[in-house]
Motif scaffolding. Structure first.
Motif: not given
Length: 325
Positions: A5-6, A8-10, A12-13, A16-17, A45, A49, A123
């Motif tokens: 889960m941790e 998956m955050k980057p 997504g970054v 997306d970003q 991911a 989207r 991050d």
């Protein structure tokens, strides 16, 4: 499960970003068999989207810049966006250049390891940091000569960049054909072929290879490495690595890059952090076609200097890990 889960955050970054991935776009996830789990997370991911997501895997290459199978090269040309977590870089390949020419946006992770998705180096606010990269790129774009020195006096290297264009890699790949290898956000410039002269102390890292624990000297004449200090273990390792390519152009200087990621750190075991740490520079040798050089080689190696003093046309732009324009 928590670690996944941790991570998956980057992930997504990045989508997306950095890639600005849109529903309906064709996303190619290109992972070698050493990075299947990371590839699977990007594929999941991408599907979440609404992208048309294709996941391809292949046997790891043996070195950076080694050409890819033809079927993968064709898929890269057809993609709108590509994410490539791999052991060795896809950047310095004919397949990557053809994909960029066709308009594919590419985020690539040579030397990919799961640690880079957990240690915070991704991050960052890529969009905010892109302005710093743009400012430094502007200086390089109009520069003619770079002088590389150090506080200890061991480094004295002159690099001719007359009429050369800066190549920013800021992690932002929104426009067709753009590329970037976060967490190594940087700007780079190719020297005029066979002109770099002088000596430099390599005290940061060798990519591929890892952190330099025993610094060593290099001598450049007419744009090529002519001498490696083999009195240290790291110097001997580089000499052996260079010889393993059996290619005279692997000794040619093709890139000066500036590491500009404030959260990247040398020595974590992640190559992209080794050359991306803010305030460092790296000298790229070998294949340089992706930086605007005409020099082609069978691979690409980056040599990192920790605390350089860099002047452009006599004006200091980097000293003591601080930029000034």
């Amino acid at each position: 499960m928590l670690e996944r889960m941790e991570m998956m955050k980057p992930v997504g970054v990045i989508l997306d970003q950095c890639l600005n991935l849109q529903p309906g776009e064709q996303l190619l996830v290109l992972a070698d068999t050493d990075n299947l789990r990371i590839g699977q997370m990007f594929a999941l991911a991408g599907q979440m989207r609404g992208a048309e997501t294709i996941f391809l895997t292949y046997k790891p290459r043996s070195r950076h810049g080694e050409d890819l199978p033809g079927i993968i090269a064709e898929a890269m040309k057809a993609a709108d966006a590509i994410v490539a977590p791999t052991a060795f870089s896809v950047n310095h390949t004919s397949a990557r250049k053809a994909a960029s020419d066709a308009g594919a946006r590419l985020i690539f992770f040579p030397g990919c390891k799961e640690e880079m998705f957990l240690d915070g180096c991704l991050d960052i606010d890529f969009i905010a940091q892109s302005q710093v990269i743009a400012d430094l790129s502007e200086v390089l774009e109009h520069g003619r000569e770079i002088h590389l020195t150090s506080n200890d006096g061991r480094t004295d290297l002159t690099i001719n960049i007359t009429d050369r264009h800066a190549v920013p890699q800021n992690g932002i790949c929104h426009a067709p054909g753009t590329i970037s290898p976060p967490p190594c956000i940087e700007t780079a410039v190719a020297p005029v072929e066979y002109t770099t002269q002088g000596v430099v102390c390599i005290d940061g890292a060798v990519v591929p290879g890892g952190e330099v624990l025993e610094p060593f000297m290099l001598t450049f004449e007419n744009g090529r490495i002519v001498s490696v200090d083999t009195s240290t273990k790291d110097g001997r390792m580089l000499e052996d690595l260079l010889a393993s390519y059996d290619d005279k152009e692997i000794y040619s200087h093709v890139e000066l890059g500036f590491g500009l990621n404030p959260k990247a750190k040398i020595g974590r075991g992640v190559e992209l952090e080794d050359e991306g740490e803010f305030g460092t520079i790296h000298l790229g040798i070998g294949n340089g076609i992706t930086f605007g050089s005409t020099i082609r080689a069978s691979g690409h190696i980056d040599l990192v200097v920790r605390h350089p003093i860099v002047t452009v046309d006599g004006k200091v732009v980097l000293k003591d890990r601080k930029l000034s324009f």
